[in-house]
Design an enzyme around this catalytic site. Sequence first.
Site, PDB file in Angstrom:
ATOM      1  N   ARG A  60       0.871  -1.185   0.000  1.00 17.13           N
ATOM      2  CA  ARG A  60       0.000   0.000   0.000  1.00 17.13           C
ATOM      3  C   ARG A  60       0.903   1.229   0.000  1.00 17.13           C
ATOM      4  O   ARG A  60       1.929   1.260   0.693  1.00 17.13           O
ATOM      5  CB  ARG A  60      -0.908   0.040   1.241  1.00 17.13           C
ATOM      6  N   ASP A  81       4.390  -0.449  -7.027  1.00 19.37           N
ATOM      7  CA  ASP A  81       3.125  -0.775  -7.689  1.00 19.37           C
ATOM      8  C   ASP A  81       1.983   0.013  -7.048  1.00 19.37           C
ATOM      9  O   ASP A  81       0.863   0.005  -7.529  1.00 19.37           O
ATOM     10  CB  ASP A  81       2.856  -2.285  -7.553  1.00 19.37           C
ATOM     11  N   GLU A 112      -2.769   7.235  -4.801  1.00 19.34           N
ATOM     12  CA  GLU A 112      -3.607   6.352  -5.595  1.00 19.34           C
ATOM     13  C   GLU A 112      -4.949   6.091  -4.906  1.00 19.34           C
ATOM     14  O   GLU A 112      -5.074   5.222  -4.074  1.00 19.34           O
ATOM     15  CB  GLU A 112      -2.821   5.045  -5.757  1.00 19.34           C
ATOM     16  N   HIS A 161      -0.739  -0.399  -9.820  1.00 17.02           N
ATOM     17  CA  HIS A 161      -1.446  -1.368  -8.976  1.00 17.02           C
ATOM     18  C   HIS A 161      -1.919  -2.574  -9.798  1.00 17.02           C
ATOM     19  O   HIS A 161      -3.105  -2.893  -9.832  1.00 17.02           O
ATOM     20  CB  HIS A 161      -2.636  -0.703  -8.270  1.00 17.02           C
TER      21      HIS A 161
HETATM   22  P1  NAI Z   1      -1.678 -11.410   4.931  1.00 13.10           P
HETATM   23  O1  NAI Z   1      -2.799 -11.013   5.827  1.00 13.10           O
HETATM   24  O2  NAI Z   1      -1.565 -12.830   4.476  1.00 13.10           O
HETATM   25  O3  NAI Z   1      -0.279 -11.044   5.638  1.00 13.10           O
HETATM   26  C1  NAI Z   1      -0.047  -9.863   6.319  1.00 13.10           C
HETATM   27  C2  NAI Z   1       1.169 -10.073   7.214  1.00 13.10           C
HETATM   28  O4  NAI Z   1       1.482  -8.819   7.808  1.00 13.10           O
HETATM   29  C3  NAI Z   1       0.937 -11.064   8.345  1.00 13.10           C
HETATM   30  O5  NAI Z   1       1.967 -12.033   8.370  1.00 13.10           O
HETATM   31  C4  NAI Z   1       0.983 -10.196   9.610  1.00 13.10           C
HETATM   32  O6  NAI Z   1       1.538 -10.869  10.728  1.00 13.10           O
HETATM   33  C5  NAI Z   1       1.891  -9.070   9.136  1.00 13.10           C
HETATM   34  N1  NAI Z   1       1.769  -7.865   9.950  1.00 13.10           N
HETATM   35  C6  NAI Z   1       0.657  -7.328  10.503  1.00 13.10           C
HETATM   36  N2  NAI Z   1       0.965  -6.221  11.182  1.00 13.10           N
HETATM   37  C7  NAI Z   1       2.296  -6.038  11.050  1.00 13.10           C
HETATM   38  C8  NAI Z   1       3.208  -5.059  11.548  1.00 13.10           C
HETATM   39  N3  NAI Z   1       2.793  -4.050  12.320  1.00 13.10           N
HETATM   40  N4  NAI Z   1       4.514  -5.180  11.219  1.00 13.10           N
HETATM   41  C9  NAI Z   1       4.931  -6.218  10.456  1.00 13.10           C
HETATM   42  N5  NAI Z   1       4.116  -7.176   9.971  1.00 13.10           N
HETATM   43  C10 NAI Z   1       2.824  -7.077  10.266  1.00 13.10           C
HETATM   44  O7  NAI Z   1      -1.732 -10.407   3.707  1.00 13.10           O
HETATM   45  P2  NAI Z   1      -1.275 -10.654   2.198  1.00 13.10           P
HETATM   46  O8  NAI Z   1      -2.335 -11.382   1.451  1.00 13.10           O
HETATM   47  O9  NAI Z   1       0.106 -11.207   2.210  1.00 13.10           O
HETATM   48  O10 NAI Z   1      -1.266  -9.158   1.627  1.00 13.10           O
HETATM   49  C11 NAI Z   1      -0.332  -8.204   2.089  1.00 13.10           C
HETATM   50  C12 NAI Z   1      -0.690  -6.851   1.511  1.00 13.10           C
HETATM   51  O11 NAI Z   1      -0.497  -6.867   0.087  1.00 13.10           O
HETATM   52  C13 NAI Z   1      -2.168  -6.437   1.659  1.00 13.10           C
HETATM   53  O12 NAI Z   1      -2.399  -5.846   2.920  1.00 13.10           O
HETATM   54  C14 NAI Z   1      -2.350  -5.435   0.547  1.00 13.10           C
HETATM   55  O13 NAI Z   1      -2.033  -4.158   1.046  1.00 13.10           O
HETATM   56  C15 NAI Z   1      -1.298  -5.838  -0.491  1.00 13.10           C
HETATM   57  N6  NAI Z   1      -1.892  -6.318  -1.750  1.00 13.10           N
HETATM   58  C16 NAI Z   1      -1.467  -5.746  -2.938  1.00 13.10           C
HETATM   59  C17 NAI Z   1      -1.973  -6.160  -4.150  1.00 13.10           C
HETATM   60  C18 NAI Z   1      -1.510  -5.567  -5.441  1.00 13.10           C
HETATM   61  O14 NAI Z   1      -2.163  -5.787  -6.479  1.00 13.10           O
HETATM   62  N7  NAI Z   1      -0.408  -4.836  -5.480  1.00 13.10           N
HETATM   63  C19 NAI Z   1      -3.022  -7.208  -4.207  1.00 13.10           C
HETATM   64  C20 NAI Z   1      -3.346  -7.792  -2.933  1.00 13.10           C
HETATM   65  C21 NAI Z   1      -2.818  -7.339  -1.745  1.00 13.10           C
END
Ligand code: NAI
Length: 336
Positions: A241, A265, A270, A302
């Site tokens: 993000r 990305d 955005e 994105h």
């Molecule tokens: P997920 O929920 O599987 O993993 C998130 C991780 O962040 C978890 O391991 C959690 O422990 C960790 N976390 C939470 N708070 C934290 C903190 N304060 N410090 C460090 N780590 C922390 O999420 P996923 O599916 O891996 O997605 C991650 C991010 O990717 C999403 O939040 C979204 O912003 C982004 N995303 C981007 C896309 C794109 O098209 N560029 C598409 C889908 C998601």
Amino acid sequence: MKILFYDTKNYDSSSFDAILPNFADKSADGKPITIEYIKSDLDPRTAALAEGFDAVCAFVSSDVGADTLQILHDKKVGLVLMRCAGFNNVDIEKATELGIRVMRVPGYSPEAVAEHAMALALACNRRLYKAYNKVRENDFSLSGLMGVNFYQKTAGIISTGKIGAAMCRICHGFGMRVIAYDIYPNESLKEFVEYVSLEELLAQSDLISIHCPLMDSTYHMINIDTIKQMKDGVVLVNTSRGALIKTDDLVEGIRMHKFGGVGLDVYEEETNNVFEDRSDEILEHSTTSRLLSFPNVMITSHQGFFTQEALEAIAETSLQNALDYQTGKESPNDVM
Ligand code: NAI
């Protein structure tokens, strides 16, 4: 069951239509799921269009706030299908109060995003965008194109959830030492990932890739203080993000020659496809445009999630969510 699909792009209707016949004979009330696609996005002005529909399908850019939900409720719509993971644009309290069910697609293809993160890292490091333009201009010289090997370098992965874990596996496959920071370490990665503090990660990594969610605690986690802790020549990639990085500080860091490359990305400005409007005024004053003026920065719009497999998975899960609603089944994809 009738679904009104907002903010339709051609690729949305193609992926949903391709899979819809698979759900034809699964409907609970004998009425197959039908979808009507419209280009308008969901907001208080367009919500009334859902009259006569059982559900609406919305996206990250939709306004699913209290006003919209009230109108949907008045029109007897009982389900909001979010065809994305995030739901920060939905007023969950209001939806609960009105008894509108909200469902989402929590994870569709982590590899899609992780592969794009590595693509950005490689493109920045080897200046592929510059090479592409030079060769098209018949300039086959190598000046300005030198990169570094990733092999045997250190990859620092910030957060190892679904996408971060996929990125760890990719970096491991490149022969990199992989270190990671997460408040909840991922046990399944421990064979080849060493968990360290954020400070250690910043100080040791040659490639830093950010995969944590945007929350109050992670807002602007990359700022001038954390940038100063990084190695000179580091390649920084953000596919998570935009607001995880303080853009003004990133510009300052680039001016300090801190980065070998920066691949983004996502970016702070955005929202609601601001750049699809592309007015000169927006571009002139945008920090994103300032970033684009640097030769070692590459920005994509994105598109991390945007693969055939991810779109298929989004369609499949959204339609399964619709069926679960119809049959009154609880689901892990329920937002409340
Ligand atoms: P997920 O929920 O599987 O993993 C998130 C991780 O962040 C978890 O391991 C959690 O422990 C960790 N976390 C939470 N708070 C934290 C903190 N304060 N410090 C460090 N780590 C922390 O999420 P996923 O599916 O891996 O997605 C991650 C991010 O990717 C999403 O939040 C979204 O912003 C982004 N995303 C981007 C896309 C794109 O098209 N560029 C598409 C889908 C998601």
